[in-house]
Design a protein around this motif. Structure first.
Motif, PDB file in Angstrom:
ATOM      1  N   ILE A  17      13.926 -17.044   9.129  1.00  0.00           N
ATOM      2  CA  ILE A  17      13.426 -16.719  10.464  1.00  0.00           C
ATOM      3  C   ILE A  17      14.577 -16.693  11.474  1.00  0.00           C
ATOM      4  O   ILE A  17      14.660 -15.807  12.329  1.00  0.00           O
ATOM      5  N   VAL A  18      15.493 -17.685  11.355  1.00  0.00           N
ATOM      6  CA  VAL A  18      16.637 -17.760  12.272  1.00  0.00           C
ATOM      7  C   VAL A  18      17.534 -16.541  12.113  1.00  0.00           C
ATOM      8  O   VAL A  18      17.958 -15.928  13.100  1.00  0.00           O
ATOM      9  N   ARG A  19      17.829 -16.166  10.857  1.00  0.00           N
ATOM     10  CA  ARG A  19      18.696 -15.000  10.618  1.00  0.00           C
ATOM     11  C   ARG A  19      18.042 -13.713  11.121  1.00  0.00           C
ATOM     12  O   ARG A  19      18.706 -12.847  11.687  1.00  0.00           O
ATOM     13  N   LYS A  20      16.749 -13.599  10.900  1.00  0.00           N
ATOM     14  CA  LYS A  20      16.031 -12.411  11.361  1.00  0.00           C
ATOM     15  C   LYS A  20      16.041 -12.332  12.881  1.00  0.00           C
ATOM     16  O   LYS A  20      16.219 -11.260  13.468  1.00  0.00           O
ATOM     17  N   SER A  21      15.890 -13.490  13.534  1.00  0.00           N
ATOM     18  CA  SER A  21      15.900 -13.535  14.995  1.00  0.00           C
ATOM     19  C   SER A  21      17.279 -13.164  15.543  1.00  0.00           C
ATOM     20  O   SER A  21      17.395 -12.416  16.515  1.00  0.00           O
ATOM     21  N   ASP A  22      18.328 -13.684  14.902  1.00  0.00           N
ATOM     22  CA  ASP A  22      19.695 -13.369  15.332  1.00  0.00           C
ATOM     23  C   ASP A  22      19.988 -11.881  15.173  1.00  0.00           C
ATOM     24  O   ASP A  22      20.626 -11.258  16.027  1.00  0.00           O
ATOM     25  N   LYS A  23      19.503 -11.310  14.071  1.00  0.00           N
ATOM     26  CA  LYS A  23      19.735  -9.887  13.820  1.00  0.00           C
ATOM     27  C   LYS A  23      19.019  -9.023  14.858  1.00  0.00           C
ATOM     28  O   LYS A  23      19.576  -8.050  15.376  1.00  0.00           O
ATOM     29  N   SER A  24      17.796  -9.428  15.204  1.00  0.00           N
ATOM     30  CA  SER A  24      17.035  -8.682  16.212  1.00  0.00           C
ATOM     31  C   SER A  24      17.721  -8.756  17.578  1.00  0.00           C
ATOM     32  O   SER A  24      17.776  -7.777  18.318  1.00  0.00           O
ATOM     33  N   SER A  25      18.280  -9.930  17.895  1.00  0.00           N
ATOM     34  CA  SER A  25      18.961 -10.114  19.172  1.00  0.00           C
ATOM     35  C   SER A  25      20.197  -9.224  19.263  1.00  0.00           C
ATOM     36  O   SER A  25      20.471  -8.616  20.302  1.00  0.00           O
ATOM     37  N   LEU A  61      20.703  -6.393  17.654  1.00  0.00           N
ATOM     38  CA  LEU A  61      20.280  -5.001  17.791  1.00  0.00           C
ATOM     39  C   LEU A  61      19.824  -4.698  19.211  1.00  0.00           C
ATOM     40  O   LEU A  61      20.098  -3.630  19.763  1.00  0.00           O
ATOM     41  N   TYR A  62      19.147  -5.646  19.837  1.00  0.00           N
ATOM     42  CA  TYR A  62      18.674  -5.471  21.207  1.00  0.00           C
ATOM     43  C   TYR A  62      19.848  -5.382  22.175  1.00  0.00           C
ATOM     44  O   TYR A  62      19.886  -4.524  23.062  1.00  0.00           O
ATOM     45  N   ASP A  63      20.848  -6.278  21.967  1.00  0.00           N
ATOM     46  CA  ASP A  63      22.027  -6.258  22.833  1.00  0.00           C
ATOM     47  C   ASP A  63      22.808  -4.962  22.672  1.00  0.00           C
ATOM     48  O   ASP A  63      23.308  -4.384  23.658  1.00  0.00           O
ATOM     49  N   ALA A  64      22.911  -4.447  21.438  1.00  0.00           N
ATOM     50  CA  ALA A  64      23.645  -3.219  21.217  1.00  0.00           C
ATOM     51  C   ALA A  64      22.965  -2.024  21.852  1.00  0.00           C
ATOM     52  O   ALA A  64      23.610  -1.126  22.418  1.00  0.00           O
ATOM     53  N   SER A  65      21.626  -2.012  21.816  1.00  0.00           N
ATOM     54  CA  SER A  65      20.904  -0.894  22.414  1.00  0.00           C
ATOM     55  C   SER A  65      21.003  -0.894  23.917  1.00  0.00           C
ATOM     56  O   SER A  65      20.813   0.148  24.547  1.00  0.00           O
ATOM     57  N   ASN A  66      21.335  -2.047  24.520  1.00  0.00           N
ATOM     58  CA  ASN A  66      21.486  -2.138  25.961  1.00  0.00           C
ATOM     59  C   ASN A  66      22.940  -2.092  26.401  1.00  0.00           C
ATOM     60  O   ASN A  66      23.258  -2.422  27.559  1.00  0.00           O
ATOM     61  N   GLY A  67      23.825  -1.790  25.453  1.00  0.00           N
ATOM     62  CA  GLY A  67      25.242  -1.661  25.788  1.00  0.00           C
ATOM     63  C   GLY A  67      25.937  -2.993  25.996  1.00  0.00           C
ATOM     64  O   GLY A  67      26.961  -3.047  26.643  1.00  0.00           O
ATOM     65  N   VAL A  68      25.397  -4.070  25.466  1.00  0.00           N
ATOM     66  CA  VAL A  68      26.005  -5.384  25.625  1.00  0.00           C
ATOM     67  C   VAL A  68      26.805  -5.714  24.392  1.00  0.00           C
ATOM     68  O   VAL A  68      26.290  -5.630  23.289  1.00  0.00           O
ATOM     69  N   SER A  69      28.051  -6.113  24.576  1.00  0.00           N
ATOM     70  CA  SER A  69      28.889  -6.478  23.442  1.00  0.00           C
ATOM     71  C   SER A  69      28.654  -7.939  23.096  1.00  0.00           C
ATOM     72  O   SER A  69      28.829  -8.811  23.941  1.00  0.00           O
ATOM     73  N   GLY A  70      28.288  -8.184  21.867  1.00  0.00           N
ATOM     74  CA  GLY A  70      27.970  -9.552  21.459  1.00  0.00           C
ATOM     75  C   GLY A  70      29.220 -10.393  21.262  1.00  0.00           C
ATOM     76  O   GLY A  70      30.250  -9.902  20.909  1.00  0.00           O
TER      77      GLY A  70
END
Length: 246
Positions: free
Chosen positions: A227-235, A237-246
């Motif tokens: 669940i933690v890994r899936k949540s991190d992966k979703s975060s 992807l969300y940051d990348a779609s908004n132009g945020v560099s992780g």
């Protein structure tokens, strides 16, 4: 057949130890091995030749005591500590807050487990050297394999490449493959040892309960970390779609 003998005792010695057994048959003129149930292994006592007194079960057989020590050391090391160390490495490293504490916990657990396992292995060698006619091939061969793989795993720690090294992937594959092999063989050999010792059922049941608890913890952590890994992966992807560099 009656056999008569004379015992010559040293000065001040009047108590001797005795052990007795009943063989099940005679093969080619040689008595066959007796049973190895607890009551057979406990068939010992003392005989006081001065007072004319005897006592059954006057002491714990030293060989049986060494076998018990050998069993406990190996059960704790290969059968409990190493699986705990693997659980720590597999699941705690998922949580960023546990880095690098999980690594030191993992290494400490495995080194202590290996050290205790070497002590148990040495005790087994000592028992084997004193029991030339008794060979437990499966238990012995698994024990030798465990010691060899465990030693290789320890030396591999010294050759551990950095995370960005091109050979790190291959080292990880080797480390995981050997590690899980050692854990599986360790648990199997503990049950082999229990079969040989034939202790009271409570000891076998206790080890099964410990393994079941560790297995339950592993399954729970598997679900949590997924669940933690899936949540991190979703975060990400969300940051990348908004132009945020992780």
């Amino acid at each position: 057949m009656r056999i008569f003998a004379t015992l010559q005792l040293g000065k001040g010695e009047g108590v001797v130890n005795e052990v007795w057994q009943v063989g099940s048959s005679v093969v080619n003129g040689v008595p066959a091995k007796h049973a190895f149930a607890p009551e057979n292994l406990a068939a010992s006592g003392t005989l006081d030749l001065i007072r004319g007194e005897s006592s059954a079960g006057g002491g714990v057989d030293s060989t049986l005591k060494k076998k018990n020590i050998h069993g406990v050391l190996n059960a704790v090391s290969w059968g409990i500590l190493l699986p705990i160390g693997a659980i720590i490495a597999r699941y705690l490293k998922t949580f960023k807050s546990a880095d690098p504490a999980w690594f030191y916990l993992h290494v400490s657990c495995q080194i202590i487990g290996y050290g205790v396992g070497v002590a148990g292995w040495a005790t087994g060698l000592n028992l084997g050297s004193k029991s030339k006619g008794i060979v437990y091939s499966t238990h012995r061969n698994i024990g030798i394999t465990l010691f060899s793989l465990g030693t290789l795993q320890l030396f591999a720690l010294l050759l551990r490449p950095k995370k960005d090294h091109k050979y790190r992937l291959y080292w990880n594959i080797y480390h995981h493959a050997v590690g899980y092999t050692v854990i599986i063989l360790g648990i199997v050999n503990v049950f082999e040892g229990l079969q040989i010792l034939s202790p009271e059922n409570k000891w076998k049941e206790a080890y099964i309960i410990v393994i079941a608890i560790l297995g339950g913890i592993a399954l729970l952590l598997e679900a949590v970390t997924w669940i933690v890994r899936k949540s991190d992966k979703s975060s990400k992807l969300y940051d990348a779609s908004n132009g945020v560099s992780g």
